[in-house]
Design a protein around this motif. Structure first.
Motif, mmCIF file in Angstrom:
data_model
loop_
_atom_site.group_PDB
_atom_site.id
_atom_site.type_symbol
_atom_site.label_atom_id
_atom_site.label_comp_id
_atom_site.label_asym_id
_atom_site.label_seq_id
_atom_site.Cartn_x
_atom_site.Cartn_y
_atom_site.Cartn_z
ATOM 1 N N ARG A 1 0.965 -0.846 -0.024
ATOM 2 C CA ARG A 1 0.045 0.001 -0.221
ATOM 3 C C ARG A 1 0.893 0.953 0.028
ATOM 4 N NH1 ARG A 1 -4.273 -1.594 4.464
ATOM 5 N NH2 ARG A 1 -5.126 0.703 4.643
ATOM 6 N N GLY B 1 -2.224 5.262 2.086
ATOM 7 C CA GLY B 1 -1.849 3.813 2.101
ATOM 8 C C GLY B 1 -2.806 2.849 1.226
ATOM 9 N N SER C 1 -2.188 -4.268 6.205
ATOM 10 C CA SER C 1 -1.023 -4.240 6.485
ATOM 11 C C SER C 1 0.701 -4.477 6.385
ATOM 12 C CB SER C 1 -1.337 -3.282 7.422
ATOM 13 O OG SER C 1 -2.000 -2.639 7.409
ATOM 14 N N TYR D 1 -2.533 0.289 9.805
ATOM 15 C CA TYR D 1 -3.034 1.332 8.816
ATOM 16 C C TYR D 1 -4.800 1.460 9.549
ATOM 17 C CZ TYR D 1 -0.128 1.650 4.899
ATOM 18 O OH TYR D 1 1.064 1.961 4.859
#
Length: 536
Positions: A157, A163, A340, A407
């Motif tokens: 990301r 992100g 993530s 995130y």
């Protein structure tokens, strides 16, 4: 054995801006002079920084037992250290031991930063010897669609703050039929407490070039731009030198690595506007216009630079691509948690004992970073707050140090990981002043295109001043809440949309700072808590 027949000792002194700012150039020159006087042949290599900024300038000497580090070293100490046996890795009060074995480094997941501080940044042979170009070679053996799929499957990301999945952005550009497409690297690293982009460009520039070239092949782009802020002259010089070397090696230009890919890469220097860290403002600046936010849609992936499909990623995103292609998506996916994946470059700054770069898989806690790697405050006083994600990020108290760095967890806590910068404050900080600074910063850096950001930030400073002065605090707290709502919902970009985040977090977590200075004010801490309850 005469000096002429002795094998030169490899001595490493960083050329990174952080190191040169505290005397690394002078230390390097002193080492050369001392070696000449001692009739001791050395090979002085100007590497990047390992990221242990409290030890800079860090001198490393190659020995049979590994690279022995000494730091911080001053020019005045060099002669004595050489006489004491520095070139042989001898004992000294400044000796820290084998650098690769230091717990601070050895416990990290050095993926993107695997070469930074290890190699000569402008040596293409060094780059190849340490795994460089493996990712690009593999990419050129696959189809563009397969490369995009690999990046998508890795879970990479955008490391610039939002992100957004990189693979989805690349797929959108790939599917556009336009003959001309671009790849743009946003290196306008303006967030407070962030310096990882700069360290990549100064410490491993070929990695960024390789990542951008892979992106160009994957989406069908023929031209790329690296947009670097003017405050980074060393990064600008290093990237330009690396690009020139890459052309000479056939890594850029026509028929890259004897393939059908033609890709030209250029450096452009920004004027220092924070807003140009926003992708559409950066594109406006690249086109020679004033850096102002564009309304979206259309998105840059479809209508980007000069109206053409454009990949816009930041330095750390593009620098992650070569290792993904070299080792495969699965290996990268295995690092991190939930949505993530991979690693993040956490940058420890502010009032911190051990400031620098910590590369860890997502999921490490805020406390492990600040207390563990950071060693607490430089002042020795208790940590009171940290701001994560730059000047628009939330202020988090010690009670939230168990928050995992990913995130979604941060969004759920009303915060953001952002670019990974962590700025530490001890118990002397005035959080009302920090909230005011957020609005003041927005007023100074707003591009001025939309009213909520341009005017709201100015009004925000005025309202916070009235609250801390004890003027009708209930009414002004309600007004500040409404103002934050308008800025969040009505701003064109994150500049105005995220400015309320540090303000709200300061109010929620540190309400006493807004009222204790005015003991006669009728509003109580409970009133502030009531006002801020439910704020995002």
């Amino acid at each position: 054995m005469s000096a002429s027949t002795r094998t030169p000792v490899k001595v490493y002194v960083p050329r990174d801006s952080a190191a040169t700012s505290v005397g690394a150039d002078e230390v390097a020159n002193a080492l050369l002079r001392a070696a000449a006087r001692e009739n001791r042949p050395i090979e002085l290599i100007r590497n990047g920084s390992r990221g242990m900024l409290w030890l800079e300038p860090l001198v490393e000497v190659s020995t049979r037992g590994g690279r022995i580090g000494y730091g911080p070293v001053t020019p005045a100490e060099v002669d004595g250290m050489v006489a004491a046996g520095l070139f042989d890795g001898a004992e000294h009060p400044s000796r820290v031991g084998v650098v690769d074995e230091l717990p601070w480094l050895a416990t990290q997941n050095r993926v993107t930063f695997a070469r930074v501080g290890v190699t000569d940044p402008l040596s293409p042979d060094d780059y190849l010897a340490h795994g460089g170009m493996v990712g690009l070679v593999r990419a050129l053996q696959d189809s563009p669609e397969e490369v995009v799929t690999e990046v998508t499957d890795s879970g990479l990301r955008g490391r610039g703050g939002a992100g957004f999945p990189a693979g989805i952005k690349w797929k959108t550009v790939l599917e556009c039929a336009d003959e001309l497409k671009f790849v743009c690297c946003n290196a306008d690293e303006g967030d407070s407490g962030t310096f990882a982009d700069r360290m990549v460009m100064e410490g491993d520039p070929f990695m960024l070039i390789e990542g951008m070239t892979i992106a160009a092949y994957a989406v069908g782009a023929s031209e790329g731009y690296i947009y670097i802020r003017s405050e980074y002259p060393d990064a600008v010089a290093t990237m330009r030198s690396a690009i020139e070397i890459a052309y000479g090696r056939g890594w850029l230009g026509d028929n890259v690595l004897d393939s059908s890919l033609n890709f030209d890469l250029h450096v452009r220097v920004g004027g220092g506007a924070y807003i140009c860290g926003e992708e559409t403002s950066m594109l406006e600046s690249l086109e020679g216009k004033r850096g102002m936010v564009r309304a979206k849609p259309p998105i840059p992936a479809i209508h980007g630079l000069f109206g053409k499909p454009t990949v816009v990623n930041n330095v750390l995103t593009l620098a992650s691509v070569p290792i993904i292609l070299a080792n495969g998506a699965k290996a990268y996916q295995e690092l991190g948690v939930e949505r993530s994946r991979g690693t993040q470059l956490f940058q420890l700054g502010g009032n911190i004992r051990h400031g620098g770069i910590v590369e860890m898989a997502f999921g490490v806690t805020l406390g492990e970073l600040v207390d563990g790697y950071g060693g607490g405050t430089f002042s020795g006083r208790p940590v009171r707050a940290v701001q994560v994600g730059g000047p628009l990020g939330a202020y988090l108290p010690r009670s939230k140090f168990d928050l995992p760095m990913d995130y979604e967890a941060f969004v759920a806590a009303g915060a953001m990981v952002g670019h990974g910068g962590i700025v530490v404050f001890d118990d002397t900080v005035d959080m009302a002043a920090q909230a005011r600074f957020a609005m003041e910063f927005c007023a100074a850096e707003s591009c001025g295109k939309c009213t909520p950001c341009r005017v709201g930030s100015v009004r925000g400073v005025e309202v916070i001043d009235r609250i801390t002065a004890g003027e009708h605090p209930d009414e002004n707290l309600a007004l500040l809440e409404d103002l934050c709502d308008v800025m969040t919902e009505g701003s064109l970009c994150a500049m105005g949309g995220l400015t309320p985040m540090p303000v709200r977090s300061a109010l929620t977590e540190f309400p006493d700072d807004f009222l204790d200075r005015q003991p006669k004010a009728e509003t109580t801490t409970a009133h502030i808590s009531a006002r801020t309850e439910g704020m995002p």
